[in-house]
Enzyme design. Structure first.
Site, PDB file in Angstrom:
ATOM      1  N   CYS B 121       0.842  -1.177   0.000  1.00 20.43           N
ATOM      2  CA  CYS B 121       0.000   0.000   0.000  1.00 20.43           C
ATOM      3  C   CYS B 121       0.886   1.239   0.000  1.00 20.43           C
ATOM      4  O   CYS B 121       1.278   1.737   1.053  1.00 20.43           O
ATOM      5  CB  CYS B 121      -0.913  -0.012   1.218  1.00 20.43           C
ATOM      6  N   THR B 386     -25.626   2.853  11.871  1.00 21.13           N
ATOM      7  CA  THR B 386     -26.655   2.633  10.855  1.00 21.13           C
ATOM      8  C   THR B 386     -27.450   3.909  10.659  1.00 21.13           C
ATOM      9  O   THR B 386     -27.551   4.740  11.560  1.00 21.13           O
ATOM     10  CB  THR B 386     -27.597   1.482  11.232  1.00 21.13           C
ATOM     11  N   TYR B 387     -27.931   4.090   9.447  1.00 18.91           N
ATOM     12  CA  TYR B 387     -28.821   5.216   9.182  1.00 18.91           C
ATOM     13  C   TYR B 387     -30.201   4.690   8.840  1.00 18.91           C
ATOM     14  O   TYR B 387     -31.050   5.406   8.351  1.00 18.91           O
ATOM     15  CB  TYR B 387     -28.265   6.050   8.028  1.00 18.91           C
ATOM     16  N   GLU B 463     -22.722   4.199   1.384  1.00 14.82           N
ATOM     17  CA  GLU B 463     -23.046   2.888   1.955  1.00 14.82           C
ATOM     18  C   GLU B 463     -21.932   1.892   1.659  1.00 14.82           C
ATOM     19  O   GLU B 463     -21.618   1.033   2.480  1.00 14.82           O
ATOM     20  CB  GLU B 463     -24.380   2.403   1.411  1.00 14.82           C
TER      21      GLU B 463
END
Lengths: 790, 492
Positions: B121, B386-387, B463
């Site tokens: 990376c 969470t939404y 998301e």
């Protein structure tokens, strides 16, 4: 014995007996539970589920409940509980979320009774109602608690904790309808079994998960909780708000907690990680466990008191695959090993010291040490009525009050500030320091310095100027002059003794010499007390110290040179003394070597007392020069340094060490030196003598000490524009790519010393600002501020 | 690192994926077009992230407070789609890099470099090379592992195992490191190092998974040449213009398809929820489901049409192309499926026997104080975040989906939850998502934009970032659990 008899009655005639024992299980245990009859214990784990009979001498496997070909996850138990009313009824909580009940009365090999698969996540805890035969409660990772009636196939009611997961559920022993549940978020909730809609009460008990709770078997409202925050707390739930009654701090997260039967304030705990021991605490003594069981080699996962009315048997299961029965009388008691001593300084320098009484009594011989300079003012005995351990209860408290002025450390500060440690020839340093010491009334120290000069300075460097100086001193002081007469009178005696010993051997001479020196001291000390203006008690202390030293030293250093250490109290004759005695040991060392030499020395010595000071000294110097290498004294100096350090005057030890440098360093081991340095530096810093302490650090040769100066030398600067720390260089900001510190005078970047006004925060190069402010009183930046430079 | 230029050399800065390489080898005339994405991520259109950013004062405040470099880097920008999480992330990262800890600052950055190098990376490596030098690290160390003290070099083994096959870590490894000697590690130091390693392995997953672009203006102030490799192949980036190659992406999904895909997922979730109540799978069934899932994960990547090359081919290429291998030894060592065919069966890690909440936390906090609380908060945060939305739908309970993602990652590392029905994973996670998950967590360096795009087409980018966060934290926790369990065993 009393308790045993009670147990007998409680058990209806049968006495519980047994010993500390353990047995090996096939697999790690997760939980254990005891049968009502106190004769059987069930052990449950991921791959074990067995019932053992507890016999007199051993555990006997009675029943293996893990039957069937294929191991099912239903049998992987997180918790197990044995009904306290029905000997045949057991319940387990499985890691896959199933609650299973077992009926030992079933005729078939498989004793599994009912299966409740209502929880979605691991069930952490199951609990039977203490008096109701068919009520079972479970608490799960999914955040729900369910109440089952064993006569029905599914749950009667579900309680939602509105939180992540339930770690423990416990029915109250006294209140029929109440149960407590603990949660991973640190909350404890109280529920009424008839009202599943909302909890009766909720409070935050711990920081982090509460792993366990236990109702007190007798006290209605007491609930003990244990959490990951390493605490056990006892709550009183009877009041309107849950009140924290006690708090015990353990060393690891608390996995289980169980009140000890018949002992109101005792509870047993075990931990989830790292610590393998089981502790029994008296909640009123939260710092040291009352008892400790150390049998297990891995974390203890389950504990249970064998009988609800017998406080002496504890059973435990562990991850190390063993089941143990612990007897309380076999427990180790940490209190016995601990030294219950406390020491504390008061605001005004008073010292309080509390210790177990027996300890104080036993070591009264050491008393003079602690009470050396201060006198115990009162001696109080206090008995704690609530204390269960009578033996430990009585402790003695002594308070040593500082006498006004007596504890003053003025001399320390003065000495530290005025001593010269480097930068001049050794002789001058010694003289300077001697003078400082004398002016502060520390005659012994002054003498030591003078002696050191004589020992270590080659005569060429100590010309008559010095001598004049000391003579002048002697004369002006007046008092020491008298002493010196005294001593002169004594000296011939000493000298002759020395000669005597030379001819007769050293055995006898020791005693003689010591005697004489002792008388010398008494002499001096009388006179000093008479004439001096120093506080008497201080001198007294000093003298005590000297005597100590004498008696301390004489058995091990039975050497004629001994007196030198003490005698240098006074100016002249003592010097002479030094010159006089050393030949003794030298002679002893190489007797065959030079009888002539010793003879001549002896002549000089005998001459000395009658001679004038000057001539005497010059003779001694010559002698010194020719014969005695400074190394010769190093043993002596070393002892002297140790003596000062022992006495608490680490200042002297370090100062001498610094000044003499290489001359003595090799004789004292590195660690001791370092120890002295650090204690002295610590002292200096306590007195805020930063400069001195820094000088000492700088001058020290010990690596560990001198690196103190290298620590935390970084100065962090923030950029004046973006207010962010400048990490790479001190003058240019990485963030906004601007030069942060500009000189207000020359408008260039300041890379070295930056000085700024605290009023208007403008500044620049030190020189520039200094120069500017010589000519103007206004800020060079033109802000109109009247800057001051001091 | 300059992505602005249009010269062919700029294209050379990008790694070529094996596929393109092969194509190139065959046909030299192929011109590689310029990558079209700007902004912090190569996968996510710039405006998605930037829009979210401009309104967010909170993020700026967090960066001010906790960022070590002091600027809003691309990782932070992408993560700021989830500000709540960002806070706990930055706090814990700041704590392990800058606050009280047993390791000296340059060591911490060097360990980060070592960890990131396992996954090649370069983004993280560059970042920490910079910080390493800023905190007073010795520049010579950057020449490679041969130049660092033996003590750091000893960490190599555990770095390697932790990154690719954490289940192989045993107490012997720990013992070897802490055994008294000249180069030994104290336990607190070791725990600090392990936390850093796990953090940066997982972060590498996030970087690749979200296609984080290199920083625009790398400061090469110290004259140290930074490794200028972007790990995204041009072919991944070029498909922004919707010229989807049917043969490569394995099927042409229309919008209708993906819509129904979403509906189907919702439907399945609902069904699963209902199913629970009435039908229960037998015990045997449950345990075989885990094994099945474990085994199936075997085929997930190798079965992918896109990367169906022999393994050796892959690894060779990787080694040659990356400049970062100087920070690692044994670069060929990679993830190997936990359940390999024909090999002796490794014991499954039973999650209930060594949980983060009960055991991991206590140990970590004991040896490296306070980090436990920060990590705990971060895990909790990501797990509960969470939404209640799914793509265009609102008021959806996504617990099940989040749990499936988390547990699937753990499943690939051989960690099993007794109370989880692994059948759910199968129902909820479609194949393309599984491919993505497996790639991101096990071989993050192979992630492509196509993989990112091919799952959950209807879902918002935020998301998908959320998914990446879950994967990252699940991976970190899995690594930590194995390492801490080994330390616990060493202690007992």
């Amino acid at each position: 014995m009393e308790k045993m008899s009670r147990v007998t009655t409680a058990l209806g005639g049968s006495v519980l007996t047994g010993r500390t024992m353990h047995c090996h299980l096939d697999a790690p245990a997760n939980a254990i539970s005891v049968c009502r009859d106190a004769a059987q214990v069930v052990v449950a784990g991921r791959s074990i589920f067995k019932i053992y009979a507890i016999e007199e001498e051993q555990f006997v496997e009675k029943l293996n409940l893990r039957v069937g070909r294929k191991p099912s996850l239903n049998l992987s138990c997180a918790d197990v509980v044995w009904h306290q009313m029905d000997e045949n009824l057991l319940a387990t909580a499985a890691t896959n979320g199933v609650v299973v009940t077992w009926n030992l009365g079933r005729p078939s090999r498989n004793k599994q009774d009912q299966l409740f698969t209502e929880h979605k996540r691991t069930v952490n805890k199951v609990c039977f109602h203490p008096t109701e035969a068919h009520v079972l409660l479970s608490g799960s990772q999914d955040g729900f608690m369910k109440c089952f009636d064993l006569r029905r196939k599914d749950s009667v009611s579900t309680f939602s904790g509105q939180s992540e997961s339930v770690r423990d559920v416990q029915f109250s022993i006294r209140d029929y309808f109440t149960f407590a549940s603990t949660f991973e978020n640190g909350n404890v909730q109280l529920w009424d079994i008839r009202r599943p809609d909302r909890c009766e009460r909720m409070f935050t008990a711990h920081n982090g998960p509460v792993f366990c709770c236990d109702w007190h078997p007798e006290d209605r409202g007491w609930l003990a909780t244990g959490g990951r925050d390493k605490m056990v707390k006892v709550w009183d739930m009877t009041t309107h708000r849950a009140k924290e009654m006690h708090c015990v701090q353990t060393i690891a997260s608390v996995a289980r907690v169980k009140w000890r039967p018949e002992c109101r304030h005792h509870l047993a705990t075990c931990s989830m990680m790292v610590d393998h021991n089981i502790y029994v605490w008296d909640v009123r003594r939260p710092f040291v466990p009352a008892a400790m069981f150390e049998e297990h080699r891995d974390v203890t996962t389950g504990i249970a008191w064998r009988h609800p009315h017998d406080p002496s048997f504890l059973l435990s299961g562990s991850k190390d695959s063993s089941l143990c029965q612990h007897l309380f009388r076999d427990a180790s008691q940490p209190v016995e090993r601990a030294n219950p001593e406390g020491l504390c300084y008061g605001l005004f320098g008073d010292l309080a010291f509390a210790a177990k009484e027996s300890l104080v009594a036993a070591e009264s011989g050491r008393k003079p040490y602690t009470g050396d300079r201060r006198h115990p003012i009162f001696f109080k005995r206090k008995l704690d009525p609530a204390e269960p351990f009578a033996g430990l209860a009585s402790s003695a408290l002594s308070v040593f009050e500082t006498e006004p002025g007596g504890g003053s450390m003025r001399w320390f500060v003065d000495t530290a500030e005025r001593y010269a440690l480097a930068g001049r020839p050794l002789a001058e340093l010694c003289d300077h320091n001697a003078k400082v010491a004398r002016e502060l009334g520390r005659n012994q120290v002054a003498q030591t310095w003078t002696m050191l000069r004589i020992i270590y300075c080659s005569p060429g460097l100590v010309p008559t100027a010095n001598l004049n100086h000391s003579v002048g001193k002697g004369g002006s002081c007046g008092l020491p002059l008298m002493n010196s007469f005294n001593l002169k009178d004594m000296a011939p005696g000493l000298g002759s003794e020395a000669r005597l010993d030379r001819s007769k051997g050293d055995a006898r001479s020791d005693t003689v010499l010591l005697d004489s020196s002792a008388t010398l001291i008494t002499n001096e000390d009388n006179e000093e007390t008479e004439g001096s203006d120093v506080p008497a008690d201080y001198l007294l202390g000093d003298v005590e110290g000297e005597e100590d030293e004498l008696y301390l030293l004489d058995p091990e250093h039975a050497h004629p040179e001994e007196p030198e250490c003490v005698l240098p109290q006074e100016a002249f004759p003592l010097r002479h003394e030094i010159v006089d005695t050393p030949p003794g040991p030298e002679h002893l060392q190489d007797k065959a070597d030079s009888p002539h030499v010793s003879g001549s020395e002896a002549d000089v010595a005998s001459l000395a007392p009658v001679d004038s000071c000057f001539s005497l000294l010059s003779v001694s110097h010559a002698l010194y020069d020719s014969r005695l290498p400074p190394d010769f004294f190093s043993v002596l100096v070393r002892d002297m340094l140790h003596f000062y350090a022992e006495q608490g005057d680490v200042q002297m030890a370090v100062s001498v060490l610094i000044i003499l440098g290489e001359r003595v360093r090799k004789d004292i081991d590195e660690q001791t030196q370092e120890h002295w340095y650090t204690s002295y530096i610590d002292l200096l810093q306590r007195f805020r003598l930063w400069n001195v302490s820094n000088e000492v650090v700088k001058l020290s040769t010990s690596r560990a000490v001198s690196c103190l100066n290298q620590a935390s030398t970084t100065l962090h600067v923030n950029c004046s524009h973006c207010k962010r720390p400048m990490s790479s260089r001190g003058w240019v900001c990485d963030r906004c790519h601007r030069c942060a510190s500009m000189c207000a005078v020359c408008h260039h970047v300041v890379k070295g010393l930056f000085v700024w006004c605290q009023g208007c925060s403008h500044g620049g190069h030190l020189q520039h600002i200094m120069k500017w402010l010589e000519g103007s009183s206004h800020c060079p930046a033109g802000c109109g501020h009247l800057c001051e430079y001091s | 690192m300059n992505r602005g230029g249009s010269s062919p050399s700029a294209a050379a800065n990008y790694l070529l994926c094996t596929n393109c390489r092969k194509v190139l080898r065959k046909d030299k005339r192929i011109r590689v077009s310029q990558p079209l994405t700007r902004g912090p991520s190569a996968f996510i259109p710039e405006k998605e992230v930037v829009q979210a950013n401009t309104v967010d004062e909170r993020t700026n405040f967090l960066v001010e407070e906790y960022s070590t470099s002091g600027r809003l880097d691309n990782i932070t920008q992408v993560m700021s789609l989830h500000t709540q999480y960002l806070e706990s992330f930055l706090r814990s990262q700041f704590y392990m890099l800058r606050m009280d800890g047993p390791l000296p600052l340059p060591y911490r950055h060097y360990i980060a470099i070592m960890a990131a190098a396992r996954h090649q990376c370069s983004y993280l490596i560059n970042m920490h090379v910079d910080e390493f030098l800023k905190t007073g690290g010795i520049a010579e160390w950057l020449n490679g592992l041969e130049y660092v003290p033996q003590r750091l070099k000893n960490l190599n083994e555990i770095n390697k195992l932790l990154a690719h096959r954490p289940w192989l870590i045993t107490k012997e490894h720990i013992q070897k490191l802490v055994k008294t000697g000249e180069n030994n590690w104290s336990l607190p130091e070791l725990v600090h190092a392990v936390v850093l390693l796990a953090h940066y392995h997982a972060l590498a997953s996030f970087v690749f998974g979200s296609g984080i672009n290199p920083e625009r203006d790398p400061e090469i102030s110290n004259g140290f040449t930074l490794i200028s490799v972007n790990n995204f192949c041009v072919c991944d980036l070029a498909n922004d213009n919707n010229i989807e190659n049917a043969s490569l992406s394995g099927g042409n999904f229309g919008i209708v398809d993906s819509l129904s895909e979403l509906e189907a997922l919702m439907e399945r979730m609902k069904r699963l929820q209902e199913e629970r109540e009435d039908e229960e799978a037998s015990q045997e069934e449950m345990s075989t489901r885990f094994e099945k899932e474990k085994k199936e994960s075997l085929f997930v990547v190798s079965g992918d049409t896109f990367h169906s090359f022999p393994h050796s081919d892959f690894e060779d290429d990787m080694i040659i192309t990356s400049d970062v291998s100087r920070y690692i030894e044994d670069p060929g060592f990679g993830y190997e499926d936990f359940a390999r065919r024909g090999e002796e069966h490794l014991p499954t890690f039973r999650a209930q026997d060594y949980t983060w909440e009960n055991h991991g936390f206590s140990l970590v906090n004991r040896l490296y104080s306070d980090i436990g609380h920060l990590l705990d908060e971060k895990f909790r945060m990501v797990y509960n975040l969470t939404y209640n939305t799914m793509a265009t739908h609102e008021d959806v309970d996504t617990t099940m989906l989040r749990r499936a993602l988390f547990n699937y990652v753990h499943c690939m590392f051989g960690i099993r939850y007794d109370d989880y029905d692994y059948g759910e994973v199968n129902q909820l996670l479609e194949r393309s998502l599984k491919v993505y998950i497996k790639t991101v967590t096990c071989y993050p360096e192979r992630t492509t934009k196509r993989m990112y795009d091919s799952y959950w087409r209807q879902f918002k980018h935020s998301e998908k970032v959320h998914v990446n966060l879950l994967l990252m934290e699940a991976r970190m926790q899995a690594e930590l659990l194995y390492a801490l369990r080994a330390i616990t065993r060493h202690l007992t």
